[in-house]
Design a protein around this motif. Structure first.
Motif, short mmCIF file in Angstrom:
data_model
loop_
_atom_site.label_atom_id
_atom_site.label_comp_id
_atom_site.label_asym_id
_atom_site.label_seq_id
_atom_site.Cartn_x
_atom_site.Cartn_y
_atom_site.Cartn_z
N UNK A 130 9.52 -1.36 12.98
CA UNK A 130 10.70 -0.28 13.02
C UNK A 130 11.57 -0.57 14.43
N UNK A 131 10.98 -1.66 14.99
CA UNK A 131 11.97 -2.15 16.43
C UNK A 131 11.52 -0.92 17.55
N UNK A 132 10.59 -0.38 17.42
CA UNK A 132 10.40 0.78 18.51
C UNK A 132 9.16 0.64 19.40
N UNK A 133 9.05 1.10 20.58
CA UNK A 133 7.95 0.91 21.42
C UNK A 133 6.95 1.97 20.97
N UNK A 134 5.66 1.81 21.71
CA UNK A 134 4.66 2.48 21.44
C UNK A 134 4.66 3.96 21.92
N UNK A 135 4.90 4.75 21.23
CA UNK A 135 5.02 6.22 21.72
C UNK A 135 4.27 7.52 20.93
N UNK A 136 4.29 8.60 21.47
CA UNK A 136 3.71 9.63 20.55
C UNK A 136 4.28 9.70 19.10
N UNK A 137 5.63 10.08 19.28
CA UNK A 137 6.66 10.18 18.04
C UNK A 137 6.32 9.03 17.09
N UNK A 138 6.36 7.64 17.47
CA UNK A 138 6.22 6.80 16.77
C UNK A 138 4.65 6.63 15.86
N UNK A 139 3.58 7.27 16.61
CA UNK A 139 2.31 7.38 16.21
C UNK A 139 2.45 8.38 15.12
N UNK A 140 3.07 9.59 15.38
CA UNK A 140 3.20 10.51 14.31
C UNK A 140 3.99 10.12 13.11
N UNK A 141 4.94 9.46 13.46
CA UNK A 141 5.89 8.94 11.99
C UNK A 141 4.95 7.97 11.27
N UNK A 142 4.23 7.16 12.12
CA UNK A 142 3.25 6.25 11.26
C UNK A 142 2.43 6.98 10.45
N UNK A 143 1.75 8.08 10.90
CA UNK A 143 0.79 8.82 9.99
C UNK A 143 1.31 9.39 8.92
N UNK A 144 2.82 9.92 9.25
CA UNK A 144 3.32 10.66 8.04
C UNK A 144 3.94 9.77 6.88
N UNK A 145 4.15 8.42 7.29
CA UNK A 145 4.80 7.45 6.30
C UNK A 145 3.70 6.37 5.67
N UNK A 146 2.93 6.32 6.41
CA UNK A 146 1.93 5.04 5.75
C UNK A 146 0.91 5.66 4.80
#
Length: 231
Positions: free
Chosen positions: A215-231
């Motif tokens: 996703x070409x993004x840094x490691x952030x809490x929003x990224x972690x939440x997005x991963x849990x919702x989509x993976x």
């Protein structure tokens, strides 16, 4: 807050070189010596038993040893509590590895005893190394007497859990090795909401790294939440 254990797919192959020893230096040095045998320092055939509570890394180091031996072309016998139908002892094995021995049922205990005897007292050929692990010292295992006493015969090491500060250091070092920046707030989120054992946290970091790269993004809490919702 309830912690979550995630099945995040395949993790990198276990390696003793990637295992953070903490206060387990003596055990790790022993395993390195056994795996890195040379003509003038052959592998000891005295059995080794590791014990410690869940999350201290027992299964990881056993799998790391098995992987290292197989890379040397040395096949090993592997038995854990999920092995429903253990095979007969194989003369080609260079070592026998017994994991989760505290959970062995009668069939698994019989197989483990047979493997142990054939490895350490073979009718023909050289003796093999036996590496085993459980959650308590051998004397406290609820196993048949002949197996329990043999597991307690050789080298015994307790593996200790890493402190939270040590877990944070390992995660930061691993992130740095990957060229990532793991901030304290993301680490706090990981430690509060997911399984806190190091193996699970490293697997989570690996999955998060791959998701961030895609996703070409840094490691952030929003990224972690997005991963849990989509993976």
């Amino acid at each position: 807050m309830k912690q979550m254990a995630l099945d995040l797919g395949l993790a990198p192959a276990p390696s003793l070189n990637r295992f953070f020893a903490g206060s387990n230096q003596a055990a790790l040095a022993h395993l390195h010596a056994q795996v890195n045998e040379t003509w003038d320092t052959p592998r000891s055939t005295v059995p080794t038993y590791l014990w410690g509570e869940m999350g201290c890394g027992k299964t990881y180091v056993l799998r790391a040893v098995a992987e290292a031996l197989r890379e040397q072309g040395a096949p090993v016998g592997w038995l854990d509590a999920s092995t429903r139908f253990p095979s007969a002892f194989n003369e080609r094995w260079s070592a026998v590895i017994l994991d989760e021995v505290q959970f062995y049922n009668p069939v698994q205990q019989a197989a483990a005893f047979n493997w142990f005897v054939n490895a350490t007292s073979p009718a023909t050929g050289a003796r093999r190394w036996v590496l085993a692990a459980g959650d308590v010292p051998p004397s406290d295992l609820k196993l048949r007497d002949d197996l329990r006493t043999r597991l307690g015969w050789g080298e015994i090491y307790q593996l200790h859990l890493l402190s939270e500060a040590q877990r944070r250091d390992v995660l930061k070092d691993e992130a740095k090795r990957r060229g990532l920046v793991l901030t304290d707030d993301v680490m706090d989120y990981m430690l509060k909401r997911f399984s806190r054992d190091l193996g699970s946290l490293m697997q989570l970091l690996d999955h998060l790294d791959n998701f961030a790269l895609r996703n070409k993004r840094g490691l952030t809490i929003p990224l972690l939440k997005d991963m849990l919702e989509t993976e």
